[in-house]
Design a protein around this motif. Structure first.
Motif, PDB file in Angstrom:
ATOM      1  N   GLY A  14     -15.103  23.756 -30.242  1.00 19.51           N
ATOM      2  CA  GLY A  14     -14.865  24.663 -31.337  1.00 19.51           C
ATOM      3  C   GLY A  14     -15.520  23.826 -32.660  1.00 19.51           C
ATOM      4  O   GLY A  14     -16.303  23.139 -32.735  1.00 19.51           O
ATOM      5  N   ALA A  15     -14.439  24.113 -33.737  1.00 18.49           N
ATOM      6  CA  ALA A  15     -14.641  23.270 -35.074  1.00 18.49           C
ATOM      7  C   ALA A  15     -14.311  22.038 -34.792  1.00 18.49           C
ATOM      8  O   ALA A  15     -13.029  21.545 -35.023  1.00 18.49           O
ATOM      9  CB  ALA A  15     -13.891  23.781 -36.215  1.00 18.49           C
ATOM     10  N   ALA A  16     -15.113  21.210 -34.058  1.00 18.50           N
ATOM     11  CA  ALA A  16     -14.903  19.767 -33.534  1.00 18.50           C
ATOM     12  C   ALA A  16     -14.850  18.859 -34.379  1.00 18.50           C
ATOM     13  O   ALA A  16     -15.941  18.173 -34.709  1.00 18.50           O
ATOM     14  CB  ALA A  16     -15.824  19.659 -32.287  1.00 18.50           C
ATOM     15  N   HIS A  17     -13.881  18.257 -35.121  1.00 21.12           N
ATOM     16  CA  HIS A  17     -13.803  17.502 -36.043  1.00 21.12           C
ATOM     17  C   HIS A  17     -13.266  15.855 -35.869  1.00 21.12           C
ATOM     18  O   HIS A  17     -13.591  14.989 -36.399  1.00 21.12           O
ATOM     19  CB  HIS A  17     -12.766  17.850 -37.259  1.00 21.12           C
ATOM     20  CG  HIS A  17     -12.902  19.235 -37.901  1.00 21.12           C
ATOM     21  ND1 HIS A  17     -12.239  19.745 -38.960  1.00 21.12           N
ATOM     22  CD2 HIS A  17     -14.084  19.954 -37.431  1.00 21.12           C
ATOM     23  CE1 HIS A  17     -12.634  21.162 -38.984  1.00 21.12           C
ATOM     24  NE2 HIS A  17     -13.838  21.129 -38.519  1.00 21.12           N
ATOM     25  N   LEU A  18     -12.959  15.877 -34.774  1.00 27.77           N
ATOM     26  CA  LEU A  18     -12.448  14.539 -33.976  1.00 27.77           C
ATOM     27  C   LEU A  18     -13.404  13.639 -34.240  1.00 27.77           C
ATOM     28  O   LEU A  18     -13.186  12.377 -34.845  1.00 27.77           O
ATOM     29  CB  LEU A  18     -11.911  14.678 -32.681  1.00 27.77           C
ATOM     30  CG  LEU A  18     -11.033  13.460 -31.805  1.00 27.77           C
ATOM     31  CD1 LEU A  18     -10.042  12.855 -32.770  1.00 27.77           C
ATOM     32  CD2 LEU A  18     -10.942  14.069 -30.512  1.00 27.77           C
ATOM     33  N   VAL A  78     -15.031  27.825 -39.314  1.00 24.28           N
ATOM     34  CA  VAL A  78     -14.167  29.202 -38.953  1.00 24.28           C
ATOM     35  C   VAL A  78     -13.335  28.623 -37.704  1.00 24.28           C
ATOM     36  O   VAL A  78     -12.613  29.296 -37.338  1.00 24.28           O
ATOM     37  CB  VAL A  78     -15.030  30.400 -39.152  1.00 24.28           C
ATOM     38  CG1 VAL A  78     -16.241  30.260 -37.966  1.00 24.28           C
ATOM     39  CG2 VAL A  78     -14.206  31.641 -39.125  1.00 24.28           C
ATOM     40  N   GLN A  79     -14.236  28.156 -36.717  1.00 20.71           N
ATOM     41  CA  GLN A  79     -13.737  28.185 -35.246  1.00 20.71           C
ATOM     42  C   GLN A  79     -12.830  26.885 -35.010  1.00 20.71           C
ATOM     43  O   GLN A  79     -12.762  26.240 -33.946  1.00 20.71           O
ATOM     44  CB  GLN A  79     -14.953  27.882 -34.537  1.00 20.71           C
ATOM     45  CG  GLN A  79     -15.914  28.919 -34.297  1.00 20.71           C
ATOM     46  CD  GLN A  79     -15.483  29.786 -33.591  1.00 20.71           C
ATOM     47  OE1 GLN A  79     -14.676  30.654 -34.147  1.00 20.71           O
ATOM     48  NE2 GLN A  79     -15.997  29.937 -32.327  1.00 20.71           N
ATOM     49  N   MET A  80     -11.791  27.014 -35.993  1.00 18.55           N
ATOM     50  CA  MET A  80     -10.666  26.037 -35.802  1.00 18.55           C
ATOM     51  C   MET A  80     -10.004  26.450 -34.380  1.00 18.55           C
ATOM     52  O   MET A  80      -9.635  27.508 -34.202  1.00 18.55           O
ATOM     53  CB  MET A  80      -9.770  26.273 -36.978  1.00 18.55           C
ATOM     54  CG  MET A  80     -10.264  25.739 -38.375  1.00 18.55           C
ATOM     55  SD  MET A  80     -10.444  23.728 -38.204  1.00 18.55           S
ATOM     56  CE  MET A  80      -8.844  23.365 -38.109  1.00 18.55           C
TER      57      MET A  80
END
Lengths: 161, 161, 161, 161, 161, 161, 161, 161
Positions: A71-75, B107-109
């Motif tokens: 998804g909102a892949a921030h890692l 948005v895809q959190m």
């Protein structure tokens, strides 16, 4: 580097549900005799823990980090912002958008902080990429990579259909 | 709440190049008599600073954060992971993918850490959304929002073509 | 605010088939002690009813609206056009396009009328976002949000793989 | 139907900035001798006005509505929810996403409320489609459409390169 | 127009496998008392037959054509090039790209030859749109459309969750 | 085959505005000594003419057709439905969607009627592909293709940066 | 490793037109004291030369390859198939699809042959990633990376708006 | 050309898992009396073998190559770079991105090296396209193509629903 002793690669994932995907990275590394440590540390649900873990990574002897997230892949990007070690990002296949969100959230990093991104769900390649990186320093990994490539080519040659 | 005194909204952006977009949020807030503080703090280039700033935000009296970022846009999500304040995310229009990467990265959190996302490049709406949020507590902001809506409707009615 | 008394949040969805997704918003709100009212009111099949309901929302004591819709998802935007309350939009995952249509129909609102958009199908986050918004006014919600964040971090720390 | 007398087609657009695109619909209609009325009425900034206008449309003698809107383009769908007249939707080309958001917001309507969608920015085709619709009732429009098609074919045949 | 007598609408589809989708158009039309004829005529596998059929359509009394096709979906556009009747296009959901290819192949027609496009797989709406078009000429269809809209609104009002 | 005599390749395009793109196909063919005929024949504006032209193509001695079209690009697919000659499709770059619509409208043909699709706007490659096809029959074209490939490789080797 | 002596990084690009993008990789590497060799070798126009060059790379002392290519971008993947060195891929922004084609052609490699992909057009990050990889072996590069990160953070802290 | 004797078409695929898709090409060719040879040769896992095979293809009497690959699908493009025979590319449907990655990796070739691309997973059409190409040289294939087209048209005419 004697095999399976000190972990050189840290594998981090955002959620326990990523484990099935990410353990392919571990399997790949085992094939090249590289020990690793595997942890679930969400950039979103436990940001402090992630900071501590990644800041300590180099001091603990890690030379490559592999980070998987969906998804909102921030890692992967946040890890790459905290350490100067090479960080490999694995976009986990997400439910609605099939990992296109994960891919863009990982690969489109701003100038200054790169993440070495592999294909959607392709943790196996993340492991091999980590081995390729380590191979510039550890000749025994380079040898194993050469053997692995030869084996792949041989298998192709022997494929009957 | 007397106007322009204590900033209730913190506006953070990942890069100085986002300023042209993000100052529309400030303009919106001014229209509703809400003071804000505007800062450039990259989640990637200055992660420690971002942590400090966002952790301190509630204590300093902020009630809403607006975060703008482009590409692999992690700023809003990371901020939302550090604070429990409502965080509004503005996907900055990126060069190659026109902000689709920014939008999905924001948005895809994952479940647990929401970011209130507005349209690509729509910092104006981020400001109005912050005002709508504050309006549940500050009646004078509610009044100004009502007037603003009436004015929009009136202008439509008077449009000649 | 005493728990479970007056609903502060209205949850509206476009179709009864959205219920399975949207009740996650209700569950989230319960976790933070916030009462809500849940209704099926299609912007397309019952536009008059939607107008009445949303116009009356503020007077009835609602402080946040959560609207879920799929495909050409107009419900959140139309609601945001009728009220000045903060409106949260949940893009329901659609069949053919997996919610990309729902997402763009909700998030890309024109200047003047924001919808606080969460991820595709992520009604849970819509509930948490509503709680974050209410927390600027209701300290007991803020406390529960803090506990929730601490619990998430603790769970991550204790995850064994 | 004598030409240019009573407008049979209402052309509505969400914003004055859509005028340059939408007047192509008017030009098309003129070519087929169909009078129209053109108005700016935003579904978002003036929802009440839109309701009134569309509810009154049939009574005022309109037989087709053409609605242009961009981004989270709700105007055509909301109009189609209010009237049972055929509604043609024109997705206006948006800045960041080039009209893909407009297209999906218009075409992906739920079962029960159709919008006859034309191509992105293709208001000319909206006008011609309105003429085709009217042609089932007004033989003189059918004749003009036949002549128009013949002229297009003739021009192709005479194209020199 | 007496019900079920002369078919006013021709429903054409590119492949027999589209039948399950397309018969929803027929069902819709029945609801409004409109008779139709349904045929499988591929633009690609039987171009001559398509030409003949569409060229004859107006003479045979058809007033609207509904064409469903998937993938590189040329049927609606080619039909619209042959006749001046209003042509409604139904993008059939395709396997790999889920109908995005079908949608773009149908909706993005060049200036001069419009196709009234409905949502992916939404043959039901194609039927209702045909009824809306016919309603400008046949008052009994208009009445049925009004009743249909009222029934939809009533059902929404009575939905319990 | 003596050069420039009988045209072996027919180049058809949907609109005169495609000429700038499509003449690259002609240039490519000249490089391989293959004569061609170039025509503007829209599948939509002149369907009868297209039918005639393509039906006659084989009898007139054409061995390959190159068809360029943009948006809902039906020309290559319709041509491939009328003839059994190999048909090459060139997706012309469209305004709003940059040729993604053209590409999908051309490449996603149903089973039975293939179009040999080249990259968006890449008429040059369409010409070379036609030459490759002809080369299986005309040895002199094969020779020229070999020389062309050698020249490309040589130029790469001599590139200085 | 003494600066600017033996090139450790080979930068290859598919076309001379990629040079403007790719020289940012060289600039990055210079900042970290890493020498590199830059070449134009198309995987498509000079496949033999690419094979030779990449096969010889390790023997010539290269430890990382950076490959930039656009469109159907095969250069990085083919290079990664020939060598076991770590290969970094730079998706060059393409004309019609803005580099989405380049990105997918590079990042979606099959299991066994990873390419470390950076963002579209982000050759600067490719250079930094190469430096991060080299830093596991060369402490002076690690030191320079640390200084670079500190400088970035400092610049953010000093940004005035 | 006597049937089933010398293979004129080489069918190559990147992985044994592509076999189920690719054998449709073989079936198509059989329908037109064209013999083929089918092999698994990955561009990535066995680049040397691919080079040898493709370089030898023309000498061995092949006149068309059909190459299927998925994801970052380089096989067709690399083959087209090695030979001047016409190369047909089949984008295999990939898991996460459903073949959009495969399609773009194959169709968006640079100027100079065309791949004749068919639809995602459409190996059947690749076989028919190969037959169309061969038909310019082998009249018996042309005859069979004509019969095939007639049969398709007849089947459409006889379809009952």
């Amino acid at each position: 580097m004697s095999e399976s002793k000190k972990p050189l690669v840290g594998i981090i994932m955002g959620s326990k549900s990523d484990l099935e995907t990410m353990k392919e990275a571990q399997k790949s590394l085992e094939e090249f005799g590289v020990a690793c440590e595997m942890r679930v540390i969400s950039a979103h649900r436990a940001p402090d823990l992630l900071f501590e873990y990644v800041k300590a990574a180099k001091g603990r002897g890690f030379e490559v980090l592999i980070c998987g997230a969906g998804g909102a892949a921030h890692l992967p990007g946040v890890a790459a912002a905290i350490t100067t070690l090479p960080v490999i990002g694995v976009p986990i296949e997400s439910k609605a958008l099939h990992g296109m969100d994960s891919l863009l959230s990982i690969v489109q990093m701003p100038g200054g902080i790169p993440v070495a991104t592999v294909g959607i769900g392709n943790a196996k390649n993340a492991g091999i990429l980590a081995a390729r990186i380590l191979s510039i320093k550890y000749p025994e990994v380079a040898t194993k990579l050469k053997n692995y490539a030869d084996k792949m080519a041989r298998e192709v040659k022997e494929t009957k259909i």
